[in-house]
Each structure stands twice: as C-alpha cells, then as structure tokens.
Design a protein around this motif. Structure first.
Motif, PDB file in Angstrom:
ATOM      1  N   THR A 273     -60.025 104.946  12.903  1.00  0.00           N
ATOM      2  CA  THR A 273     -61.079 103.725  12.987  1.00  0.00           C
ATOM      3  C   THR A 273     -62.312 103.956  14.003  1.00  0.00           C
ATOM      4  O   THR A 273     -61.678 103.918  15.102  1.00  0.00           O
ATOM      5  CB  THR A 273     -61.224 102.838  12.191  1.00  0.00           C
ATOM      6  N   PRO A 274     -63.356 103.745  14.249  1.00  0.00           N
ATOM      7  CA  PRO A 274     -64.175 103.753  15.121  1.00  0.00           C
ATOM      8  C   PRO A 274     -63.664 102.256  16.007  1.00  0.00           C
ATOM      9  O   PRO A 274     -63.571 100.982  15.444  1.00  0.00           O
ATOM     10  CB  PRO A 274     -65.295 103.942  15.194  1.00  0.00           C
ATOM     11  N   LEU A 275     -63.332 102.430  17.365  1.00  0.00           N
ATOM     12  CA  LEU A 275     -63.066 101.163  17.791  1.00  0.00           C
ATOM     13  C   LEU A 275     -64.722 100.241  18.447  1.00  0.00           C
ATOM     14  O   LEU A 275     -65.892  99.972  18.701  1.00  0.00           O
ATOM     15  CB  LEU A 275     -62.340 101.414  19.843  1.00  0.00           C
ATOM     16  N   ASP A 276     -63.794  99.112  17.964  1.00  0.00           N
ATOM     17  CA  ASP A 276     -65.250  97.650  18.510  1.00  0.00           C
ATOM     18  C   ASP A 276     -65.043  97.430  19.450  1.00  0.00           C
ATOM     19  O   ASP A 276     -64.413  96.781  20.662  1.00  0.00           O
ATOM     20  CB  ASP A 276     -64.845  96.634  17.487  1.00  0.00           C
ATOM     21  N   ALA A 277     -66.622  97.771  20.427  1.00  0.00           N
ATOM     22  CA  ALA A 277     -66.853  97.374  21.645  1.00  0.00           C
ATOM     23  C   ALA A 277     -66.279  96.267  22.140  1.00  0.00           C
ATOM     24  O   ALA A 277     -65.567  96.105  23.703  1.00  0.00           O
ATOM     25  CB  ALA A 277     -68.162  98.143  22.647  1.00  0.00           C
ATOM     26  N   HIS A 278     -66.460  95.757  21.036  1.00  0.00           N
ATOM     27  CA  HIS A 278     -66.375  94.227  21.316  1.00  0.00           C
ATOM     28  C   HIS A 278     -64.848  93.426  21.373  1.00  0.00           C
ATOM     29  O   HIS A 278     -64.375  92.829  22.534  1.00  0.00           O
ATOM     30  CB  HIS A 278     -66.963  92.994  20.693  1.00  0.00           C
ATOM     31  N   PHE A 279     -63.856  94.761  21.145  1.00  0.00           N
ATOM     32  CA  PHE A 279     -62.861  94.201  21.268  1.00  0.00           C
ATOM     33  C   PHE A 279     -62.431  94.411  22.536  1.00  0.00           C
ATOM     34  O   PHE A 279     -61.548  93.994  23.426  1.00  0.00           O
ATOM     35  CB  PHE A 279     -61.920  95.004  20.466  1.00  0.00           C
ATOM     36  N   ILE A 280     -62.822  95.666  23.139  1.00  0.00           N
ATOM     37  CA  ILE A 280     -62.654  95.971  24.424  1.00  0.00           C
ATOM     38  C   ILE A 280     -63.094  94.736  25.779  1.00  0.00           C
ATOM     39  O   ILE A 280     -62.053  94.452  26.607  1.00  0.00           O
ATOM     40  CB  ILE A 280     -62.841  97.537  24.889  1.00  0.00           C
ATOM     41  N   ALA A 281     -63.908  94.164  25.594  1.00  0.00           N
ATOM     42  CA  ALA A 281     -65.208  93.905  25.920  1.00  0.00           C
ATOM     43  C   ALA A 281     -64.064  91.875  26.459  1.00  0.00           C
ATOM     44  O   ALA A 281     -63.748  91.529  27.705  1.00  0.00           O
ATOM     45  CB  ALA A 281     -66.757  93.747  26.243  1.00  0.00           C
ATOM     46  N   ALA A 282     -63.493  92.020  25.542  1.00  0.00           N
ATOM     47  CA  ALA A 282     -62.775  90.663  25.537  1.00  0.00           C
ATOM     48  C   ALA A 282     -61.619  90.557  25.838  1.00  0.00           C
ATOM     49  O   ALA A 282     -61.004  89.385  26.534  1.00  0.00           O
ATOM     50  CB  ALA A 282     -63.182  89.789  23.569  1.00  0.00           C
ATOM     51  N   ILE A 283     -60.709  91.233  25.821  1.00  0.00           N
ATOM     52  CA  ILE A 283     -59.620  91.864  26.355  1.00  0.00           C
ATOM     53  C   ILE A 283     -59.716  91.744  27.780  1.00  0.00           C
ATOM     54  O   ILE A 283     -58.736  91.471  28.408  1.00  0.00           O
ATOM     55  CB  ILE A 283     -59.525  93.279  25.852  1.00  0.00           C
TER      56      ILE A 283
END
Length: 430
Positions: free
Chosen positions: A222-232
C-alpha cells in the motif's frame, strides 16, 4: 522572590527561549502521528488490531506524562533553585570600585590608581571560612585554605566550580543545557537524568510503533504514509541524542562524577586538608595548618599558627602540651594535614550502590518520580561536604595517618570540662 539565574550570553538566552516551543511542536507532531495516524487510522480502523493499539496508547501517554513532569521539574529547578553558591561580601566592594572607576571626571585619584585585589580573603575571620574547618576533611590549596573564587568573592566548597556561562559558582556543576534553559548541577541533575531517560524511552516507543506500521505498509504494497517516515526520522534523532545523554549521566552517577570531573578524571590530583590530632607537626611528607588562623597581632606577639607559649616562656604545640595556661580558644583549635591523592583517584567514589543513592535517593519511588532532590544536596554531614570513600583511607595509609585522622574529635568535650574544673569556669565564654 527566588533569584533567576540566566546565561550571560544574549544568543544563549534566545536559544533557551526558543527550544521549549520547538520541543512542544515536536511532541505535538509525534502525538498526531502515533495517536491519530498509526493507532487510530491504521491499526484500529484498517487492520483491526485494537489490542496492540490500546497497549501502544497506554504506554505512550504514561511516558508522555512522565517526560513532561520531569521536564517541568528540571526547568523549574534550573531557574528557581539552580544550586549556586551565595556571592561573597567582598563582591559589593569590588562592584563599587568598578562603578566609581568608570565615573567621568575622576583622574589621577588614589582611589582610581589602586588595583583591586582579587586574591583570597586573608582575614582569619573571613565569612564562611568556619564552614570548612569545622569539617573533618575538605579540598584545600597549598596553604591549607579552601579554594577561592575571585569572581564570586567566596570560598569554594568541595566540587564547586565557577561557570563562565552564568558567571556563578555552582555545586557539583555538570554542564549548561540549552534544552532545559540553564545550568545542570546537584539540585537538578537527578531530574535531568529522569527527563532524558523518559525521553529516550518515549522516542523508542514512537520509533518502534511507527517503524513497525511502516514495515507492514511495505509488505502490504500500500502507499506509504509520509508522516510515518517523518516521525521515524524525528524519533530516531532525539532518541539517539537522549539515549547517549542518559548513558553518560548514568555512568557519572555510578562512579560519582560530573561532566567537569570527567574532563580530567585520569590526571586530576586532589589536595585534602584532613583533621589530625592537635600537636601533629609537619614532616617531609606533609605540612599542617591549624584553625582558627592566627590574627596579625597574635603573630607579632609571638603566637603562631597552632603554637602557644608555655608558662615558663618556652613554646609548646597547642593543647597537646597539657599546660594549665591553655584557654578555651586553644581547645577549639583544629589541626589539618595537607595531603594529596594520586592522579586519577576519585575521593567521592563510595561504591556503585551508595553512589546511586547519593544522587537518585534511597527510596525506589524517588528513582522514578521527580519529587525529592538528591540526598547529596543536603550537606548535613559534619565530616565533609560530600561522603568520601576508600580513596581517603588509601591517602591516609600512604602518609602513615591511618587511625589517627580526626582522632581527637571526641576528646574536645572532655578537655573542655577538665579546663573548666581547673579554672572554675564553665559559663560558656571564650
């Protein structure tokens, strides 16, 4: 009203005002991502993993509460009770001198031509000096006097260092931290360690939960959530930083050190003034000093430091001569041997367990909750400003003073009574 201690540098003061807003923004964003997008949107609504989401949310808000509580406790202590040494009375005279010397129209006067003396106060009755020689051991200079701060015009107790950042002497100074807005010393170090520990744990939870969800998205295609990457990225940065701070601080606690101590831990040599029996004389290994220090008129009249005249005109060593002309002031004298540690010896290392307790407290609740200050901040011991460990015993053994140091402490009261019987005077007057 408590004195507010701030940095002397304008740039640092601005940074300390901006940092809290930045931290609030970072935590707010992490809450939005973890609570809103990871737990609610992804785990509960999409994957129906309600149990995992509830566990994450409970842990998250517990760590968030503890992190915020320890942060507020740290900054309130840093601003309102930073553990600075009171300024000495001579500082007022220096400031008056500096003010008068800058006044226009003062040229060639005796006042302006005088050089202000920034050296130690040579007055035997210097304010605060008695706080040292009533202890059994303290850090001293070559002449047996305590260390002196020329900026604060005061005697420096053990483990006190002058900070150029705030221009004040600080008890157990560790470092200046812009993240909490001030100087970390003995009053705030415990709360600071709690804050970094909870922050590192908080970041680890955000990093683990978000990275796990991102991995699931990748496996699902599924499309990746950009907010996940920023939070990581945000959690990894702050997590690594606070973990290293926590690891370093824990090491300092276990070895009873500070950041200042660690800078020269392998080569530092401490000079100790150790209480020894009256009548102890200097040897080729060490010198002695006797308190109270003699006044100028006493020196001119034949009295010297720790030496009195016998009734027949011969001189004897203080009270140990046993002559009947001894006075109550003579019985109040205390002799100190000036000894040195070996390079790298830490006199305050009292063992891992006691080191931990002196900073974090003796109660397990004190270890986790930011309520009580560190026990080491009380300075209630009559032996020294801070407990000393086996290094002191090793020093005494090297100088042949084992079992001798402080031996006449309990005899003073008996000698005072014996003097009273001989003179018929126990009314308490010196």
């Amino acid at each position: 009203m408590p004195e507010v201690i701030e940095s002397t540098r304008a740039a640092t003061r601005w940074i300390t005002r901006i940092v809290p807003a930045f931290l609030v923004g970072a935590v707010s964003y992490a809450t939005f991502v973890l609570v809103g997008r990871v737990c609610s949107t992804y785990l509960i609504n999409k994957r129906r993993e309600v149990g995992a989401a509830v566990v994450i949310l409970v842990l998250y808000f517990i760590l968030l509460l503890l992190m915020v509580a320890t942060y507020l406790r740290t900054i309130s202590t840093v601003f309102l009770d930073p553990g600075v040494v009171p300024l000495g009375p001579r500082l007022e005279a220096r400031r008056k001198f500096e003010f008068e010397s800058r006044r226009p129209g003062r040229r060639g006067t005796d006042f302006d031509s005088r050089i202000y003396q920034s050296g130690p106060d040579l007055d035997p009755d210097s304010p605060g000096l008695e706080l040292f020689y009533t202890k059994d051991v303290f850090i001293c200079e070559n002449d047996g006097r305590p260390k002196w701060c020329s900026e604060c015009c005061t005697w420096k107790a053990d483990r006190v260092h002058h900070s150029s950042e705030i221009n004040r002497c600080v008890f157990r100074m560790d470092h200046y931290c812009p993240w909490v807005g001030g100087m970390i010393g003995e009053n705030s170090f415990k709360f600071f360690v709690q804050f970094t520990t909870y922050t590192a744990s908080y970041c680890a939870l955000v990093l683990g939960a978000t990275a796990s969800s991102l991995r699931k998205q990748i496996s699902e295609g599924t499309p990746l959530d950009a907010h996940f990457i920023a939070a990581i990225a945000l959690a990894a940065f702050f997590g690594l930083f606070t973990f290293l701070m926590t690891f370093t601080s824990m090491r300092y606690i276990l070895f009873n050190m500070t950041n200042v101590d660690a800078l020269s831990s392998r080569s530092k040599v401490y000079q100790l003034a150790v209480h020894v029996p009256r009548g102890t004389v200097s040897t080729d290994k060490f010198s002695v000093v006797t308190y109270p220090l003699p006044k100028l008129d006493e020196q001119l009249n034949g009295r010297s430091n720790g030496v009195v005249e016998n009734g027949n005109g011969a001189s004897g060593a203080g009270i140990e001569s046993g002559v009947g002309s001894a006075t109550r002031d003579d019985l109040a004298t205390r002799t100190f041997a000036i000894l040195k540690t070996e390079p790298g010896e830490n006199p305050w290392n009292v063992g891992v367990w006691r080191n931990w307790q002196t900073v974090m407290g003796t109660n397990i609740f004190d270890w986790f909750l930011p309520v009580q200050r560190s026990p080491c901040a009380t300075h209630e011991s009559h032996e020294s400003f801070y407990p000393m460990g086996h290094a002191l015993a090793d020093v005494l053994a090297r100088y042949g003073l084992s079992g001798v140091a402080g031996k006449d402490s309990d005899k003073a009261g008996v000698e005072m009574k014996e003097l009273g019987r001989g003179n018929g005077n126990l009314d308490g007057r010196a």
